[in-house]
Design a protein around this motif. Structure first.
Motif, mmCIF file in Angstrom:
data_model
loop_
_atom_site.group_PDB
_atom_site.id
_atom_site.type_symbol
_atom_site.label_atom_id
_atom_site.label_comp_id
_atom_site.label_asym_id
_atom_site.label_seq_id
_atom_site.Cartn_x
_atom_site.Cartn_y
_atom_site.Cartn_z
ATOM 1 N N GLN A 106 0.824 -1.205 0.000
ATOM 2 C CA GLN A 106 0.000 0.000 0.000
ATOM 3 C C GLN A 106 0.861 1.258 0.000
ATOM 4 O O GLN A 106 0.538 2.246 -0.677
ATOM 5 N N ALA A 107 1.959 1.226 0.751
ATOM 6 C CA ALA A 107 2.864 2.375 0.770
ATOM 7 C C ALA A 107 3.456 2.629 -0.613
ATOM 8 O O ALA A 107 3.593 3.786 -1.053
ATOM 9 N N MET A 108 3.803 1.555 -1.309
ATOM 10 C CA MET A 108 4.377 1.684 -2.652
ATOM 11 C C MET A 108 3.391 2.345 -3.608
ATOM 12 O O MET A 108 3.729 3.295 -4.321
ATOM 13 N N PHE A 109 2.150 1.886 -3.607
ATOM 14 C CA PHE A 109 1.179 2.422 -4.557
ATOM 15 C C PHE A 109 0.738 3.836 -4.187
ATOM 16 O O PHE A 109 0.500 4.667 -5.073
ATOM 17 N N GLN A 110 0.626 4.127 -2.912
ATOM 18 C CA GLN A 110 0.230 5.480 -2.515
ATOM 19 C C GLN A 110 1.341 6.490 -2.776
ATOM 20 O O GLN A 110 1.073 7.650 -3.080
ATOM 21 N N GLY A 111 2.590 6.044 -2.662
ATOM 22 C CA GLY A 111 3.706 6.959 -2.862
ATOM 23 C C GLY A 111 4.172 7.069 -4.300
ATOM 24 O O GLY A 111 4.855 8.028 -4.667
ATOM 25 N N ILE A 152 6.684 9.674 -9.396
ATOM 26 C CA ILE A 152 6.646 9.826 -10.852
ATOM 27 C C ILE A 152 6.591 11.297 -11.235
ATOM 28 O O ILE A 152 7.280 11.761 -12.161
ATOM 29 N N HIS A 153 5.775 12.072 -10.517
ATOM 30 C CA HIS A 153 5.656 13.512 -10.802
ATOM 31 C C HIS A 153 7.002 14.215 -10.606
ATOM 32 O O HIS A 153 7.355 15.114 -11.385
ATOM 33 N N GLN A 154 7.741 13.817 -9.586
ATOM 34 C CA GLN A 154 9.060 14.433 -9.355
ATOM 35 C C GLN A 154 10.005 14.129 -10.515
ATOM 36 O O GLN A 154 10.760 15.008 -10.961
ATOM 37 N N HIS A 155 9.987 12.890 -11.027
ATOM 38 C CA HIS A 155 10.851 12.560 -12.151
ATOM 39 C C HIS A 155 10.445 13.329 -13.412
ATOM 40 O O HIS A 155 11.301 13.846 -14.139
ATOM 41 N N LEU A 156 9.142 13.421 -13.644
ATOM 42 C CA LEU A 156 8.680 14.172 -14.808
ATOM 43 C C LEU A 156 9.059 15.648 -14.719
ATOM 44 O O LEU A 156 9.389 16.290 -15.724
ATOM 45 N N SER A 157 9.012 16.180 -13.503
ATOM 46 C CA SER A 157 9.363 17.585 -13.306
ATOM 47 C C SER A 157 10.818 17.838 -13.653
ATOM 48 O O SER A 157 11.144 18.830 -14.319
ATOM 49 N N ILE A 158 11.709 16.959 -13.220
ATOM 50 C CA ILE A 158 13.121 17.110 -13.529
ATOM 51 C C ILE A 158 13.358 17.016 -15.033
ATOM 52 O O ILE A 158 14.165 17.760 -15.621
ATOM 53 N N LEU A 159 12.656 16.106 -15.674
ATOM 54 C CA LEU A 159 12.866 15.900 -17.087
ATOM 55 C C LEU A 159 12.310 17.009 -17.974
ATOM 56 O O LEU A 159 12.862 17.294 -19.044
ATOM 57 N N ASN A 160 11.241 17.656 -17.520
ATOM 58 C CA ASN A 160 10.502 18.537 -18.430
ATOM 59 C C ASN A 160 10.336 19.975 -17.979
ATOM 60 O O ASN A 160 9.897 20.819 -18.770
#
Length: 239
Positions: A220-225, A230-238
């Motif tokens: 549950q921790a994995m799916f909630q987090g 993912i948003h943090q990685h997308l932010s760095i990339l874009n």
């Protein structure tokens, strides 16, 4: 207050798929303690498929007395000697079967009584609280009391996996078992397949002092987090 002991086996399982010590168990212990849990549980097995024998002292060093340290293990001499060396707060003795994926039943103390009495005595002499993984059979709980153990951990798998009337049936068995254990002066613990969806009733068991939760909590921790990461990685990339 009912204590939550977080089982970190699954974090160790993920680490063992690579040779770079990621995720680090020490970091996991620090994070879980910071989140407010009252205990950390590990369950080393002979194949070391998740918790390695070398992890036991590492986990203890990171806990550093801040929360309870619970080592679950088969009552084999190898594990008992490890526990006596590490000296956790508690040792939960759990029967194991060859090639099992996870524990699925308590001891048959009509068979294992003398060996369990011996192991409980050794652990308690070292100042380690003891708990026995247990089913809900009344005769077994009475025998557990006679071994000298401090606690039993009721196996909640059948309750957790059932629905409707079957879940009610298994809950009633757990309730009766907990009531007797509490009456006999045993600490009452619970564990196995507990989730946010089935934990609510468990908190009402007589004398419940501790629940141990691992697999489902980590999932549950994995799916909630995951979305935030993912948003943090997308932010760095874009951005």
């Amino acid at each position: 207050m009912i204590n939550l002991s977080v089982n970190i086996n699954k974090i160790a399982s993920l680490r063992n798929t690579r040779d770079i010590n990621v995720p680090d168990l020490g970091d996991a212990v620090e994070l879980v303690i910071a989140a407010g849990c009252q205990g950390i549980t590990v369950h080393p097995r002979i194949d070391q498929r998740h918790i390695r024998f070398s992890d036991l002292q590492v986990v203890k060093a990171h806990i550093n007395g801040r929360v309870e340290y619970n080592i679950e293990c088969d009552p084999h001499e190898l594990f008992i000697n490890m526990v006596l060396e590490v000296k956790p707060t508690q040792c939960t003795l759990v029967p194991t079967k060859p090639n099992e994926i996870t524990s699925s039943e308590g001891f048959d103390l009509k068979v294992d009584y003398e060996d369990i009495c011996k192991k409980v005595k050794l652990l308690k002499a070292a100042g380690i609280r003891t708990s026995l993984f247990s089913g809900t059979e009344i005769d077994q709980i009475r025998l557990a009391k006679e071994t000298g153990t401090d606690a039993i951990e009721l196996y909640t798998g059948p309750y957790a996996m059932a629905t409707g009337d079957r879940r009610k049936h298994y809950y009633e068995q757990l309730y009766a078992a907990a009531a007797l254990a509490h009456q006999l002066g045993l600490r009452v613990h619970c564990g196995h397949d507990l989730t946010l969806d089935n934990l609510g009733l468990i908190r009402n068991l007589p004398g419940l002092a501790e629940v141990s939760i691992g697999h489902h909590l980590i999932v549950q921790a994995m799916f909630q987090g995951l979305p935030g990461i993912i948003h943090q990685h997308l932010s760095i990339l874009n951005d």
